[in-house]
Design a protein around this motif. Sequence first.
Motif, PDB file in Angstrom:
ATOM      1  N   VAL A  10       0.824  -1.212   0.000  1.00  0.00           N
ATOM      2  CA  VAL A  10       0.000   0.000   0.000  1.00  0.00           C
ATOM      3  C   VAL A  10       0.859   1.263   0.000  1.00  0.00           C
ATOM      4  CG1 VAL A  10      -2.123  -0.981   0.945  1.00  0.00           C
ATOM      5  CG2 VAL A  10      -0.347  -0.226   2.516  1.00  0.00           C
ATOM      6  N   LEU A  11       2.029   1.183   0.640  1.00  0.00           N
ATOM      7  CA  LEU A  11       2.888   2.370   0.707  1.00  0.00           C
ATOM      8  C   LEU A  11       3.394   2.745  -0.694  1.00  0.00           C
ATOM      9  CD1 LEU A  11       5.558   2.893   3.488  1.00  0.00           C
ATOM     10  CD2 LEU A  11       5.743   3.957   1.258  1.00  0.00           C
ATOM     11  N   GLY A  12       3.915   1.753  -1.407  1.00  0.00           N
ATOM     12  CA  GLY A  12       4.435   2.023  -2.749  1.00  0.00           C
ATOM     13  C   GLY A  12       3.346   2.520  -3.686  1.00  0.00           C
ATOM     14  N   LEU A  13       2.152   1.945  -3.549  1.00  0.00           N
ATOM     15  CA  LEU A  13       1.049   2.351  -4.440  1.00  0.00           C
ATOM     16  C   LEU A  13       0.568   3.765  -4.120  1.00  0.00           C
ATOM     17  CD1 LEU A  13      -0.889  -1.042  -4.507  1.00  0.00           C
ATOM     18  CD2 LEU A  13       0.279   0.028  -6.444  1.00  0.00           C
ATOM     19  N   ALA A  14       0.502   4.097  -2.815  1.00  0.00           N
ATOM     20  CA  ALA A  14       0.054   5.448  -2.442  1.00  0.00           C
ATOM     21  C   ALA A  14       1.063   6.482  -2.938  1.00  0.00           C
ATOM     22  CB  ALA A  14      -0.107   5.547  -0.926  1.00  0.00           C
ATOM     23  N   ALA A  15       2.349   6.153  -2.822  1.00  0.00           N
ATOM     24  CA  ALA A  15       3.389   7.076  -3.299  1.00  0.00           C
ATOM     25  C   ALA A  15       3.268   7.232  -4.814  1.00  0.00           C
ATOM     26  CB  ALA A  15       4.770   6.548  -2.913  1.00  0.00           C
ATOM     27  N   ALA A  16       3.042   6.111  -5.512  1.00  0.00           N
ATOM     28  CA  ALA A  16       2.942   6.156  -6.980  1.00  0.00           C
ATOM     29  C   ALA A  16       1.821   7.095  -7.416  1.00  0.00           C
ATOM     30  CB  ALA A  16       2.693   4.748  -7.515  1.00  0.00           C
ATOM     31  N   ARG A  17       0.666   7.012  -6.724  1.00  0.00           N
ATOM     32  CA  ARG A  17      -0.468   7.886  -7.075  1.00  0.00           C
ATOM     33  C   ARG A  17      -0.099   9.355  -6.894  1.00  0.00           C
ATOM     34  NH1 ARG A  17      -4.602   7.467  -9.679  1.00  0.00           N
ATOM     35  NH2 ARG A  17      -6.076   8.383  -8.199  1.00  0.00           N
ATOM     36  N   LYS A  18       0.577   9.647  -5.793  1.00  0.00           N
ATOM     37  CA  LYS A  18       0.973  11.047  -5.524  1.00  0.00           C
ATOM     38  C   LYS A  18       1.900  11.557  -6.632  1.00  0.00           C
ATOM     39  CE  LYS A  18      -0.529  13.127  -1.930  1.00  0.00           C
ATOM     40  NZ  LYS A  18      -1.165  14.392  -1.998  1.00  0.00           N
ATOM     41  N   PHE A  19       2.882  10.727  -7.012  1.00  0.00           N
ATOM     42  CA  PHE A  19       3.820  11.137  -8.059  1.00  0.00           C
ATOM     43  C   PHE A  19       3.068  11.395  -9.364  1.00  0.00           C
ATOM     44  CE2 PHE A  19       7.156   8.499  -5.687  1.00  0.00           C
ATOM     45  CZ  PHE A  19       7.838   9.607  -5.215  1.00  0.00           C
ATOM     46  N   GLN A  20       2.153  10.491  -9.672  1.00  0.00           N
ATOM     47  CA  GLN A  20       1.425  10.627 -10.944  1.00  0.00           C
ATOM     48  C   GLN A  20       0.553  11.878 -10.944  1.00  0.00           C
ATOM     49  OE1 GLN A  20      -0.474   6.717 -11.112  1.00  0.00           O
ATOM     50  NE2 GLN A  20       0.915   6.157 -12.785  1.00  0.00           N
ATOM     51  N   PHE A 246      16.700   5.429 -13.446  1.00  0.00           N
ATOM     52  CA  PHE A 246      15.679   6.303 -12.852  1.00  0.00           C
ATOM     53  C   PHE A 246      16.324   7.581 -12.315  1.00  0.00           C
ATOM     54  CE2 PHE A 246      13.680   2.087 -12.436  1.00  0.00           C
ATOM     55  CZ  PHE A 246      12.488   2.350 -13.111  1.00  0.00           C
ATOM     56  N   ASP A 247      15.520   8.647 -12.258  1.00  0.00           N
ATOM     57  CA  ASP A 247      16.003   9.898 -11.667  1.00  0.00           C
ATOM     58  C   ASP A 247      15.970   9.813 -10.145  1.00  0.00           C
ATOM     59  OD1 ASP A 247      16.148  11.111 -14.222  1.00  0.00           O
ATOM     60  OD2 ASP A 247      13.957  11.301 -14.181  1.00  0.00           O
ATOM     61  N   ALA A 248      15.016   9.028  -9.632  1.00  0.00           N
ATOM     62  CA  ALA A 248      14.887   8.871  -8.176  1.00  0.00           C
ATOM     63  C   ALA A 248      14.308   7.488  -7.906  1.00  0.00           C
ATOM     64  CB  ALA A 248      13.965   9.954  -7.609  1.00  0.00           C
ATOM     65  N   VAL A 249      14.657   6.942  -6.737  1.00  0.00           N
ATOM     66  CA  VAL A 249      14.152   5.614  -6.371  1.00  0.00           C
ATOM     67  C   VAL A 249      13.621   5.655  -4.944  1.00  0.00           C
ATOM     68  CG1 VAL A 249      14.812   3.216  -5.878  1.00  0.00           C
ATOM     69  CG2 VAL A 249      15.658   4.326  -7.962  1.00  0.00           C
ATOM     70  N   LEU A 250      12.455   5.031  -4.767  1.00  0.00           N
ATOM     71  CA  LEU A 250      11.872   4.872  -3.429  1.00  0.00           C
ATOM     72  C   LEU A 250      11.860   3.384  -3.089  1.00  0.00           C
ATOM     73  CD1 LEU A 250      10.205   5.622  -0.903  1.00  0.00           C
ATOM     74  CD2 LEU A 250       8.151   5.549  -2.343  1.00  0.00           C
ATOM     75  N   MET A 251      12.499   3.033  -1.981  1.00  0.00           N
ATOM     76  CA  MET A 251      12.440   1.652  -1.493  1.00  0.00           C
ATOM     77  C   MET A 251      11.379   1.592  -0.393  1.00  0.00           C
ATOM     78  SD  MET A 251      16.537   0.954  -1.124  1.00  0.00           S
ATOM     79  CE  MET A 251      16.875   2.408  -0.140  1.00  0.00           C
ATOM     80  N   THR A 252      10.465   0.627  -0.486  1.00  0.00           N
ATOM     81  CA  THR A 252       9.431   0.480   0.559  1.00  0.00           C
ATOM     82  C   THR A 252       9.661  -0.834   1.310  1.00  0.00           C
ATOM     83  OG1 THR A 252       7.780  -0.711  -0.766  1.00  0.00           O
ATOM     84  CG2 THR A 252       7.799   1.706  -0.943  1.00  0.00           C
ATOM     85  N   THR A 253      10.857  -1.337   1.219  1.00  0.00           N
ATOM     86  CA  THR A 253      11.207  -2.639   1.781  1.00  0.00           C
ATOM     87  C   THR A 253      11.566  -2.527   3.268  1.00  0.00           C
ATOM     88  OG1 THR A 253      13.342  -2.067   0.804  1.00  0.00           O
ATOM     89  CG2 THR A 253      12.047  -3.726  -0.319  1.00  0.00           C
ATOM     90  N   PRO A 254      11.356  -3.611   4.046  1.00  0.00           N
ATOM     91  CA  PRO A 254      11.806  -3.586   5.446  1.00  0.00           C
ATOM     92  C   PRO A 254      13.324  -3.368   5.495  1.00  0.00           C
ATOM     93  CG  PRO A 254      10.605  -5.637   4.955  1.00  0.00           C
ATOM     94  CD  PRO A 254      10.755  -4.897   3.669  1.00  0.00           C
ATOM     95  N   ASN A 255      13.817  -2.887   6.634  1.00  0.00           N
ATOM     96  CA  ASN A 255      15.259  -2.588   6.746  1.00  0.00           C
ATOM     97  C   ASN A 255      16.120  -3.797   6.375  1.00  0.00           C
ATOM     98  OD1 ASN A 255      14.190  -0.299   7.810  1.00  0.00           O
ATOM     99  ND2 ASN A 255      15.263  -0.395   9.758  1.00  0.00           N
ATOM    100  N   ILE A 256      15.696  -4.973   6.813  1.00  0.00           N
ATOM    101  CA  ILE A 256      16.510  -6.174   6.576  1.00  0.00           C
ATOM    102  C   ILE A 256      16.659  -6.457   5.080  1.00  0.00           C
ATOM    103  CG2 ILE A 256      16.448  -7.508   8.734  1.00  0.00           C
ATOM    104  CD1 ILE A 256      13.692  -8.520   7.993  1.00  0.00           C
ATOM    105  N   ARG A 420      -0.450   6.745   4.487  1.00  0.00           N
ATOM    106  CA  ARG A 420      -0.094   8.136   4.814  1.00  0.00           C
ATOM    107  C   ARG A 420       1.391   8.378   4.594  1.00  0.00           C
ATOM    108  NH1 ARG A 420      -0.838   9.740  10.946  1.00  0.00           N
ATOM    109  NH2 ARG A 420       1.203   8.775  10.981  1.00  0.00           N
ATOM    110  N   LEU A 421       2.206   7.403   4.991  1.00  0.00           N
ATOM    111  CA  LEU A 421       3.653   7.554   4.813  1.00  0.00           C
ATOM    112  C   LEU A 421       4.018   7.566   3.326  1.00  0.00           C
ATOM    113  CD1 LEU A 421       6.254   7.716   6.556  1.00  0.00           C
ATOM    114  CD2 LEU A 421       6.466   5.240   6.305  1.00  0.00           C
ATOM    115  N   GLY A 422       3.305   6.776   2.538  1.00  0.00           N
ATOM    116  CA  GLY A 422       3.547   6.766   1.090  1.00  0.00           C
ATOM    117  C   GLY A 422       3.320   8.154   0.504  1.00  0.00           C
ATOM    118  N   GLU A 423       2.258   8.814   0.956  1.00  0.00           N
ATOM    119  CA  GLU A 423       1.978  10.171   0.466  1.00  0.00           C
ATOM    120  C   GLU A 423       3.078  11.134   0.921  1.00  0.00           C
ATOM    121  OE1 GLU A 423      -1.934  11.198   1.827  1.00  0.00           O
ATOM    122  OE2 GLU A 423      -2.910   9.905   0.339  1.00  0.00           O
TER     123      GLU A 423
END
Length: 437
Positions: A10-20, A246-256, A420-423
């Motif tokens: 959900v985080l990656g998808l919410a961020a994607a919508r904001k970018f778009q 890519f110009d920018a990359v967002l990782m939504t992965t756990p720290n590990i 919310r964090l994705g946004e």
Amino acid sequence: MNIGIVGAGVLGLAAARKFQQAGHQVTIFESRDDVGGQVVTFEIGGERIECFYHHLFTNDTVAVRYIEDMGLGDRLRWIEPSNAILRNGRIFPFVSPLDLLRYTAVPLAGRIRLGLAAVWLRRQKDYKKYEQVTARHWMERAVGRRAFEGVWGPLLRGKFADQADNVGMTWLWGKIYLRFASRSGAGGHKEQLGYLEGSFNTYIERIAERVREAGGTIRLETLVDEVTISAGRVSGIRAGGVDHAFDAVLMTTPNIVTRKIAPQLPVPYQEQLDKVRYQWATCLVLALDRKLSDVYWLSVADDLPFVAVVEHTNFIPASRYGGNHIVYLSNYVSPGDPVLGMDAGEVFEHYLAGLKAVNPVFDRSWVREMWLFKDPGGQPVITTNYASTIPDMRTGVDGLYLANTTQVYPEDRGQNYSLRLGERVAELMMKDAATSA
Ligand SMILES: Cc1cc2nc3c(=O)[nH]c(=O)nc-3n(C[C@H](O)[C@H](O)[C@H](O)COP(=O)(O)OP(=O)(O)OC[C@H]3O[C@@H](n4cnc5c(N)ncnc54)[C@H](O)[C@@H]3O)c2cc1C
């Protein structure tokens, strides 16, 4: 910008919508064959259901907004759940203040102190004052050792195993404060939990559809091997031996996972990532031919190998799942725990005596089917002084960002906070890009 995102939760998808919405191009890489991340679903009796139990609280307003925006508001059901606690082999209802008074597993004075502590905590807005003290220390002092052991001690051990004594009071404050905030009625005794008919996968699939309609790409079954960095700046994503710039990359992965896919992160940032420990979430899901109990959420305060029994079909009718009664046996374990090496049948055998403690007449012949699900990033361990261990969303590499459940503090993990964090991370990335342009 042309932005790469690792993870279609959900985080990656919410961020994607904001970018778009701001006119940027997105490509999401997802190792699984479906979107949704921890809200992953499967099918029972022709209906989709979460592999890990899920519901919403009434104050999960961001999640509700997404569900409504996706045109699914009329499918969101708010239901009064039946919650209980298993202690000394007995099931005690545990919803209202009156239930607490009737909780004879703890002496009367302890029950009163438990109630007063809960009322006190739900009025405290400033969580920071709890950051330096462990949950155990604060609670034992507030309610006494016997009352602590009658409720919170076993629940903390069930969720955090050998880390239980390090869990910060902020985590427990959050559980009580946020949970009460989701209640209504005199004394906050009425709770309503939300569930989306057809599973939460329904709204997440729709967000993914919108991302695709707006020109975004979601590459499923595409494991990211490495986020590439060149001259202190992110250059792209390598997946399946192919480099994508890519110009920018967002990782939504756990720290590990982040540690593995971004080996070139600055050392201080790597060390920061290593500060947060995770418990694996495991769920043994049983499809039964009859009810196990009448309770939706049964917290286990006895010494059993699982910490909660979530009987989904005491919330949503079994008729939706082909008449199957669905029970999740939830267990959080530390890395290396033997349960992680077992298959569903072995875990079932390990849990059998515990199931009989929930319902003494339970018989293995009731089980029609069973499944085992595991997630290594199930639950970050919220220790004392946790705020100092939270990694920044800026990784120290230009154009490379991280957002995951370790950063939703003081709230605990939840779809609401991930959305919310994705946004927020998308806004931060766009602001940084605008500043450096
Ligand atoms: C047992 C359990 C019960 C929960 N119950 C509730 C609940 O009742 N209510 C609620 O609201 N929330 C609940 N949650 C929390 C909620 O599911 C999470 O907060 C939310 O889904 C996290 O979303 P995310 O996008 O941040 O992370 P994730 O969902 O973890 O998404 C990360 C994605 O990255 C992908 N990925 C990882 N590595 C790679 C790689 N190398 N390459 C490509 N892709 C990769 C993963 O497959 C995953 O899809 C629960 C979680 C668990 C574990």
